[in-house]
Scaffold this motif. Sequence first.
Motif, PDB file in Angstrom:
ATOM      1  N   PRO A  30       0.877  -1.162  -0.116  1.00 25.01           N
ATOM      2  CA  PRO A  30       0.291  -0.012  -0.278  1.00 25.01           C
ATOM      3  C   PRO A  30       1.008   0.907   0.214  1.00 25.01           C
ATOM      4  N   ILE A  31       0.644   2.124  -1.053  1.00 27.91           N
ATOM      5  CA  ILE A  31       1.057   3.218  -0.581  1.00 27.91           C
ATOM      6  C   ILE A  31      -0.058   4.653  -0.291  1.00 27.91           C
ATOM      7  N   ALA A  32       0.321   5.643   0.581  1.00 25.94           N
ATOM      8  CA  ALA A  32      -0.598   5.454   1.220  1.00 25.94           C
ATOM      9  C   ALA A  32      -0.580   6.880   0.583  1.00 25.94           C
ATOM     10  N   ILE A  33      -1.527   7.955  -0.165  1.00 27.84           N
ATOM     11  CA  ILE A  33      -1.667   8.971  -1.010  1.00 27.84           C
ATOM     12  C   ILE A  33      -1.433  10.106   0.564  1.00 27.84           C
ATOM     13  N   ASP A  34      -2.066  10.089   1.058  1.00 30.26           N
ATOM     14  CA  ASP A  34      -2.635  11.510   1.634  1.00 30.26           C
ATOM     15  C   ASP A  34      -1.566  11.215   3.511  1.00 30.26           C
ATOM     16  N   PRO A  35      -0.100  12.352   3.316  1.00 28.99           N
ATOM     17  CA  PRO A  35       0.994  12.599   3.481  1.00 28.99           C
ATOM     18  C   PRO A  35       0.863  13.028   4.832  1.00 28.99           C
ATOM     19  N   PHE A  36      -0.836  13.463   5.646  1.00 24.92           N
ATOM     20  CA  PHE A  36      -1.254  13.880   7.254  1.00 24.92           C
ATOM     21  C   PHE A  36      -1.343  12.944   8.117  1.00 24.92           C
ATOM     22  N   ASN A  37      -1.606  11.740   6.653  1.00 23.67           N
ATOM     23  CA  ASN A  37      -2.427  10.497   8.530  1.00 23.67           C
ATOM     24  C   ASN A  37      -1.893   8.990   7.109  1.00 23.67           C
ATOM     25  N   ALA A  38      -0.262   8.750   7.638  1.00 21.42           N
ATOM     26  CA  ALA A  38       0.194   7.779   6.775  1.00 21.42           C
ATOM     27  C   ALA A  38      -1.056   6.230   7.511  1.00 21.42           C
ATOM     28  N   GLY A  39      -1.326   6.545   8.752  1.00 19.37           N
ATOM     29  CA  GLY A  39      -1.567   5.123   8.946  1.00 19.37           C
ATOM     30  C   GLY A  39      -3.516   5.038   8.303  1.00 19.37           C
ATOM     31  N   ASP A  40      -4.173   5.868   7.799  1.00 19.29           N
ATOM     32  CA  ASP A  40      -5.442   5.872   7.315  1.00 19.29           C
ATOM     33  C   ASP A  40      -4.368   5.572   5.969  1.00 19.29           C
ATOM     34  N   LEU A  41      -5.334   3.641   5.384  1.00 20.67           N
ATOM     35  CA  LEU A  41      -4.497   2.951   4.389  1.00 20.67           C
ATOM     36  C   LEU A  41      -6.413   3.425   3.132  1.00 20.67           C
ATOM     37  N   THR A  42      -7.616   4.571   3.862  1.00 15.69           N
ATOM     38  CA  THR A  42      -8.406   4.068   3.012  1.00 15.69           C
ATOM     39  C   THR A  42      -8.337   4.810   1.542  1.00 15.69           C
ATOM     40  N   HIS A  43      -7.683   5.911   1.418  1.00 12.00           N
ATOM     41  CA  HIS A  43      -6.764   6.710   0.342  1.00 12.00           C
ATOM     42  C   HIS A  43      -5.346   6.229   0.161  1.00 12.00           C
ATOM     43  N   ALA A  44      -4.616   4.803   0.108  1.00 10.01           N
ATOM     44  CA  ALA A  44      -3.793   4.345  -0.264  1.00 10.01           C
ATOM     45  C   ALA A  44      -3.655   3.477  -1.607  1.00 10.01           C
ATOM     46  N   VAL A  45      -2.994   3.450  -2.355  1.00 14.44           N
ATOM     47  CA  VAL A  45      -3.330   2.636  -3.605  1.00 14.44           C
ATOM     48  C   VAL A  45      -2.609   1.215  -3.379  1.00 14.44           C
ATOM     49  N   GLN A  46      -2.747   0.037  -3.835  1.00 11.20           N
ATOM     50  CA  GLN A  46      -1.896  -0.984  -4.144  1.00 11.20           C
ATOM     51  C   GLN A  46      -0.900  -0.935  -5.077  1.00 11.20           C
ATOM     52  N   VAL A  47       0.380  -1.180  -5.004  1.00 11.63           N
ATOM     53  CA  VAL A  47       1.219  -1.699  -6.159  1.00 11.63           C
ATOM     54  C   VAL A  47       2.695  -2.372  -6.042  1.00 11.63           C
ATOM     55  N   PRO A  48       2.359  -3.235  -6.777  1.00 13.73           N
ATOM     56  CA  PRO A  48       3.117  -4.316  -6.364  1.00 13.73           C
ATOM     57  C   PRO A  48       4.598  -3.680  -6.480  1.00 13.73           C
ATOM     58  N   LEU A  49       5.053  -4.332  -5.002  1.00 20.42           N
ATOM     59  CA  LEU A  49       6.654  -4.017  -4.910  1.00 20.42           C
ATOM     60  C   LEU A  49       7.709  -3.877  -6.104  1.00 20.42           C
ATOM     61  N   PHE A  50       7.515  -4.691  -6.936  1.00 19.50           N
ATOM     62  CA  PHE A  50       8.437  -4.406  -8.161  1.00 19.50           C
ATOM     63  C   PHE A  50       8.148  -3.464  -8.946  1.00 19.50           C
ATOM     64  N   LEU A  51       7.004  -3.052  -8.914  1.00 17.06           N
ATOM     65  CA  LEU A  51       7.233  -1.139 -10.108  1.00 17.06           C
ATOM     66  C   LEU A  51       7.117  -0.127  -8.847  1.00 17.06           C
ATOM     67  N   LEU A  52       7.204  -0.984  -7.581  1.00 21.11           N
ATOM     68  CA  LEU A  52       7.309  -0.059  -6.942  1.00 21.11           C
ATOM     69  C   LEU A  52       9.272   0.953  -7.308  1.00 21.11           C
ATOM     70  N   VAL A  53      10.052  -0.415  -7.088  1.00 22.09           N
ATOM     71  CA  VAL A  53      11.144  -0.077  -6.812  1.00 22.09           C
ATOM     72  C   VAL A  53      11.960   0.342  -8.535  1.00 22.09           C
ATOM     73  N   PHE A  54      11.445  -0.331  -9.166  1.00 23.52           N
ATOM     74  CA  PHE A  54      11.516  -0.009 -10.831  1.00 23.52           C
ATOM     75  C   PHE A  54      11.147   1.389 -10.791  1.00 23.52           C
ATOM     76  N   GLY A  55      10.184   1.760 -10.258  1.00 27.00           N
ATOM     77  CA  GLY A  55       9.477   3.658 -10.897  1.00 27.00           C
ATOM     78  C   GLY A  55      10.184   4.036 -10.286  1.00 27.00           C
ATOM     79  N   VAL A  56      10.411   4.081  -9.068  1.00 26.75           N
ATOM     80  CA  VAL A  56      12.221   5.042  -8.159  1.00 26.75           C
ATOM     81  C   VAL A  56      13.080   4.653  -8.762  1.00 26.75           C
ATOM     82  N   LEU A  57      13.750   4.223  -9.274  1.00 27.11           N
ATOM     83  CA  LEU A  57      14.281   3.498 -10.012  1.00 27.11           C
ATOM     84  C   LEU A  57      14.637   4.546 -11.344  1.00 27.11           C
ATOM     85  N   ALA A  58      13.463   4.744 -11.814  1.00 27.68           N
ATOM     86  CA  ALA A  58      13.082   4.945 -13.369  1.00 27.68           C
ATOM     87  C   ALA A  58      13.498   6.602 -12.872  1.00 27.68           C
TER      88      ALA A  58
END
Length: 120
Positions: A30-58
């Motif tokens: 889960p990637i939380a979009i709300d920067p003020f309440n990181a524990g609230d996952l209602t506005h979170a996006v589920q992304v595969p971990l390898f896509l997150l790592v490759f995206g950050v590298l890119a």
Amino acid sequence: MIRRILAAVVLVPLMIAIVALALVNRHGVPIAIDPFNAGDLTHAVQVPLFLLVFGVLAVGVVLGGVGAWLKQSKWRRAARRAEWELSAAKAEVAQLKARLVDAEEEGRRWPPRALQRPAA
């Protein structure tokens, strides 16, 4: 030839490691979009971990490339200035060659144009 072999020796294991990383880390993170309440996952996006790592590298590669391109602006400016000076020097050489040809032709005439009296 050696460069290709060296590239293959380095790139093949690297690609195998990348594929293994992608296969092992397929679970969603889960990637939380709300920067003020990181524990609230209602506005979170589920992304595969390898896509997150490759995206950050890119993104890092792109930002690094843009930073390097901006840092090299003075060298590109100097190269443009040198090209402009070279074209100006070539034009001046061509003009001087034309004047030399004219001067040589003038030297073969007698009397030279400079000594001729203007027609009245």
